[in-house]
Write a protein that holds these residues in place. Structure first.
Motif, short mmCIF file in Angstrom:
data_model
loop_
_atom_site.label_atom_id
_atom_site.label_comp_id
_atom_site.label_asym_id
_atom_site.label_seq_id
_atom_site.Cartn_x
_atom_site.Cartn_y
_atom_site.Cartn_z
N ARG A 103 0.84 -1.20 0.00
CA ARG A 103 0.00 0.00 0.00
C ARG A 103 0.88 1.25 0.00
NH1 ARG A 103 -3.44 -0.99 5.18
NH2 ARG A 103 -4.25 1.07 4.66
N PHE A 104 1.96 1.21 0.79
CA PHE A 104 2.89 2.34 0.78
C PHE A 104 3.69 2.38 -0.51
CE2 PHE A 104 7.24 3.83 1.47
CZ PHE A 104 6.99 5.15 1.78
N ASP A 105 4.09 1.20 -1.00
CA ASP A 105 4.87 1.17 -2.24
C ASP A 105 4.11 1.82 -3.39
OD1 ASP A 105 6.75 -0.24 -0.81
OD2 ASP A 105 6.05 -2.20 -1.50
N ASP A 106 2.83 1.52 -3.49
CA ASP A 106 2.01 2.10 -4.56
C ASP A 106 1.99 3.62 -4.47
OD1 ASP A 106 1.51 -0.52 -5.23
OD2 ASP A 106 -0.43 -0.58 -4.22
N LEU A 107 1.84 4.11 -3.24
CA LEU A 107 1.79 5.56 -3.04
C LEU A 107 3.13 6.21 -3.34
CD1 LEU A 107 -0.38 7.60 -2.05
CD2 LEU A 107 0.64 7.40 0.21
N ALA A 108 4.22 5.58 -2.88
CA ALA A 108 5.56 6.15 -3.09
C ALA A 108 5.93 6.16 -4.56
CB ALA A 108 6.58 5.35 -2.29
N ILE A 109 5.60 5.09 -5.27
CA ILE A 109 5.92 5.04 -6.71
C ILE A 109 5.18 6.14 -7.46
CG2 ILE A 109 5.61 3.66 -8.80
CD1 ILE A 109 6.26 1.20 -7.08
N PHE A 110 3.91 6.33 -7.13
CA PHE A 110 3.16 7.39 -7.80
C PHE A 110 3.74 8.76 -7.44
CE2 PHE A 110 -0.16 10.45 -8.57
CZ PHE A 110 -0.66 10.04 -9.79
N GLY A 111 4.14 8.93 -6.18
CA GLY A 111 4.73 10.21 -5.78
C GLY A 111 5.99 10.54 -6.55
N PHE A 112 6.87 9.55 -6.74
CA PHE A 112 8.09 9.78 -7.50
C PHE A 112 7.80 10.05 -8.97
CE2 PHE A 112 10.28 7.43 -3.99
CZ PHE A 112 11.09 8.49 -3.60
N LEU A 113 6.84 9.32 -9.53
CA LEU A 113 6.47 9.59 -10.93
C LEU A 113 5.84 10.97 -11.08
CD1 LEU A 113 5.01 6.13 -12.01
CD2 LEU A 113 7.16 7.16 -12.75
#
Length: 199
Positions: free
Chosen positions: A87-97
């Motif tokens: 759940r955090f990975d999904d959020l972090a990946i979108f934040g970096f993109l």
């Protein structure tokens, strides 16, 4: 006598150096151009907003799914151990993109030399915000189609749940980085007109 005369001459020359000739026509500071920049600003906003489609597509490819086990006959799911971290990975990946999108929008808007100014900055930040919002919508649609379940899973089966974004605040990463990049380029430029006349 000679020493006092020398001091007086030095004082008069110092006073003469501090005086300056008043300018009859002082140079005018460049003004903010609004009307001429409105149409290019709309183009910047709409073009930047379209980046939300590849943003969402890339996120749907990179975001990991959450594996869960079917525990009830009606399809109730329980995440496997440690899978909830995604759940955090999904959020972090979108934040970096989203930050990469904001960086790209800020740099491209800055290189529009003849249109530099606050009008294009606001349009670029607004376009980055729209791109991030569109990325959340398109990314969820791409991910749901990628991890769709065609038939009802059997009891005890392990399935992949589509990645999802659980916070809407992540869309602010794109316009914040766009504004930061544009502000840094403005400070580095140092010209009063931001180099518009050189375009």
């Amino acid at each position: 006598m000679v020493d006092s005369a020398g001091k007086a001459a030095h004082r008069s020359s110092a006073v003469a150096e501090t005086w300056s000739v008043p300018l009859l026509f002082p140079p005018q500071r460049p003004r903010v151009v609004v009307k001429a920049d409105l149409l290019p600003a709309v183009s910047v906003l709409s073009t930047a907003a379209l980046l939300g489609i590849p943003l969402g597509w890339l996120w749907s490819l990179m975001a990991p799914p959450q594996r869960a086990r079917v525990v009830t006959a009606d399809g109730g799911l329980v995440p496997l151990e440690l899978e909830s971290w995604h759940r955090f990975d999904d959020l972090a990946i979108f934040g970096f993109l989203a930050m990469a999108t904001g960086l790209l929008v800020g740099l491209v808007a800055w290189f529009l030399r003849e249109r530099r100014g606050p009008v294009v900055l606001l349009a670029a930040a607004g376009g980055a915000l729209l791109a991030a919002w569109l990325g959340t919508q398109m990314g969820a649609a791409f991910a749901n189609s990628k991890y769709s379940v065609d038939s009802a899973p059997a009891l005890g089966a392990v399935i992949d749940q589509a990645p999802r974004l659980e916070s809407g605040w992540v869309i602010l990463a794109a316009p914040l980085l766009t504004s930061l990049v544009y502000a840094l380029m403005t400070a580095w430029n140092g010209r009063e007109d931001l180099g518009r006349r050189l375009g």
